[in-house]
Design a protein around this motif. Structure first.
Motif, PDB file in Angstrom:
ATOM      1  N   HIS A 242       0.815  -1.216   0.000  1.00  0.00           N
ATOM      2  CA  HIS A 242       0.000   0.000   0.000  1.00  0.00           C
ATOM      3  C   HIS A 242       0.854   1.274   0.000  1.00  0.00           C
ATOM      4  O   HIS A 242       0.322   2.376   0.098  1.00  0.00           O
ATOM      5  CB  HIS A 242      -0.936   0.004   1.209  1.00  0.00           C
ATOM      6  N   PRO A 250      -6.993   9.243   5.402  1.00  0.00           N
ATOM      7  CA  PRO A 250      -7.589   8.153   4.605  1.00  0.00           C
ATOM      8  C   PRO A 250      -8.806   8.653   3.827  1.00  0.00           C
ATOM      9  O   PRO A 250      -9.560   9.515   4.296  1.00  0.00           O
ATOM     10  CB  PRO A 250      -7.995   7.133   5.671  1.00  0.00           C
ATOM     11  N   LYS A 251      -8.989   8.097   2.632  1.00  0.00           N
ATOM     12  CA  LYS A 251     -10.156   8.453   1.851  1.00  0.00           C
ATOM     13  C   LYS A 251     -11.414   7.840   2.480  1.00  0.00           C
ATOM     14  O   LYS A 251     -11.355   6.757   3.050  1.00  0.00           O
ATOM     15  CB  LYS A 251      -9.994   7.962   0.414  1.00  0.00           C
ATOM     16  N   PRO A 252     -12.536   8.532   2.403  1.00  0.00           N
ATOM     17  CA  PRO A 252     -13.791   7.967   2.944  1.00  0.00           C
ATOM     18  C   PRO A 252     -14.115   6.634   2.290  1.00  0.00           C
ATOM     19  O   PRO A 252     -13.917   6.451   1.085  1.00  0.00           O
ATOM     20  CB  PRO A 252     -14.830   9.034   2.591  1.00  0.00           C
ATOM     21  N   ARG A 253     -14.583   5.710   3.073  1.00  0.00           N
ATOM     22  CA  ARG A 253     -14.940   4.387   2.553  1.00  0.00           C
ATOM     23  C   ARG A 253     -16.382   4.367   2.039  1.00  0.00           C
ATOM     24  O   ARG A 253     -17.202   5.162   2.474  1.00  0.00           O
ATOM     25  CB  ARG A 253     -14.772   3.339   3.663  1.00  0.00           C
ATOM     26  N   SER A 254     -16.646   3.489   1.119  1.00  0.00           N
ATOM     27  CA  SER A 254     -18.013   3.282   0.637  1.00  0.00           C
ATOM     28  C   SER A 254     -18.440   1.880   0.992  1.00  0.00           C
ATOM     29  O   SER A 254     -17.648   0.936   0.916  1.00  0.00           O
ATOM     30  CB  SER A 254     -18.099   3.505  -0.874  1.00  0.00           C
ATOM     31  N   PHE A 255     -19.692   1.713   1.398  1.00  0.00           N
ATOM     32  CA  PHE A 255     -20.196   0.394   1.815  1.00  0.00           C
ATOM     33  C   PHE A 255     -21.333  -0.026   0.912  1.00  0.00           C
ATOM     34  O   PHE A 255     -22.063   0.793   0.387  1.00  0.00           O
ATOM     35  CB  PHE A 255     -20.673   0.459   3.273  1.00  0.00           C
TER      36      PHE A 255
END
Length: 255
Positions: A242, A250-255
Motif C-alpha cells: 500500500h 484516509p479516503k472515505p470508505r463506501s459500503f
C-alpha cells in the motif's frame, strides 16, 4: 547502500540512538554561533521549520551538548507556569511571586553563562507572552535559542523589540538522502535499503524527518516478517503493497 557521512555531524553525534541528521548540526551551530558572538550583538537565535522536521530531537541533543537549560512550552502555560518550568529546570526552589521567579532565573542565567533553549515558542507568541522572555534576556544578557514553526519570524514581527534582538534565523532542513541513510541505521538496522527506495520515501513524505523515521521502522518490521533482508523497488512493493504512510488522511470508505 552506501553514503558519505558528514564529518561535522560525526563530530557532534551522540551514541545511543541519535541519528546524525543535518538538523542536529543546524541547531548546534545556531547555539554555538550565538555563544561566540561579539558582546555588543544580540544573544537570541531562532531555529524554525515545519512540524516533523526533528527540531525538538535536535534541541534535546544540543541542550545536552552545550549544557543548556531546556524548557518546552505547553499550550496551557501562563507567565507564571513558564517561570516555574524554568526554575524547575534550574533546580531552584520556587519563591512566592512571579517577579521573584524572574529575578532568580535571570540571575542564574547571568551567573552560569549557560544557554537557554525554549522549544514550542509559538505557544508564547500565540498567547502574547513574548515579553517575559525578552525581560529574561535583558536582565541576563544570556544566550537564548527559541524554536518554533515555519511562520515564527513573521509572527514575531508584531513584537519589534523582541524581533530586533534575534541574531540568527536558522531554518530546519528537510530530510535528504544522507539523513535518510543515517535514520535507517537507527530504525531499520537489520535490513539493507537501496538509495532509490530512500529517495522515493523522502519525496513521498516531503522531507519530514518524523515520517521518514516512522516509515523506516514500519518497513523494517514488515521486511523481517516476510523474510526480506534487502529492499529494492521490487521488494518494496512486496513488503509495503500500500506504499509509504505520507500523513494524508484516509479516503472515505463506501459500503
Amino acid at each position: 547502500m552506501t553514503a558519505n557521512v558528514n564529518p561535522v555531524l560525526n563530530n557532534i553525534a551522540m551514541n545511543g540512538g541519535i541519528a546524525n541528521i543535518r538538523n542536529i548540526a543546524q541547531c548546534y551551530e545556531a547555539v554555538n554561533r550565538t555563544l561566540q558572538r561579539n558582546p555588543l550583538l544580540p544573544g537570541i537565535s531562532a531555529f524554525y521549520g515545519p512540524s516533523g522536521f526533528g527540531k525538538s530531537t535536535a534541541a534535546n541533543y544540543v541542550a545536552t551538548k552545550t549544557n543548556a537549560f531546556y524548557v518546552q512550552v505547553k499550550s496551557t502555560y501562563t507567565k507564571k507556569a513558564f517561570a516555574q518550568a524554568l526554575l524547575r529546570e534550574m533546580s531552584i526552589p520556587m519563591p512566592g511571586t512571579l517577579s521573584e521567579m524572574m529575578e532568580l532565573a535571570s540571575a542564574e542565567l547571568a551567573k552560569s553563562g549557560r544557554p537557554l533553549i525554549i522549544d514550542e515558542f509559538d505557544h508564547l507568541v500565540n498567547s502574547s507572552k513574548v515579553e517575559i522572555v525578552r525581560d529574561l534576556y535583558e536582565a541576563s544578557q544570556g544566550t537564548f535559542l527559541i524554536i518554533g514553526e515555519e511562520l515564527l519570524a513573521r509572527k514575531l514581527e508584531k513584537w519589534e523589540r523582541f524581533h530586533g534582538r534575534v541574531l540568527n534565523w536558522v531554518p530546519a532542513l528537510a530530510s535528504d538522502l544522507e539523513d535518510a541513510f543515517q535514520l535507517s541505521r537507527i530504525y531499520a538496522p537489520s535490513i539493507e535499503i537501496d538509495s532509490s527506495v530512500l529517495e522515493q520515501l523522502i519525496v513521498a513524505v516531503r522531507g519530514s524527518t518524523r515520517r521518514v523515521s516512522t516509515n523506516l521502522e514500519m518497513l523494517h518490521e514488515q521486511a523481517l516478517e516476510v523474510g526480506v533482508k534487502h529492499i529494492s523497488t521490487k521488494e518494496l512493493n512486496l513488503v509495503l503493497p500500500h506504499g509509504f504512510v505520507t500523513g494524508e488522511s484516509p479516503k472515505p470508505r463506501s459500503f
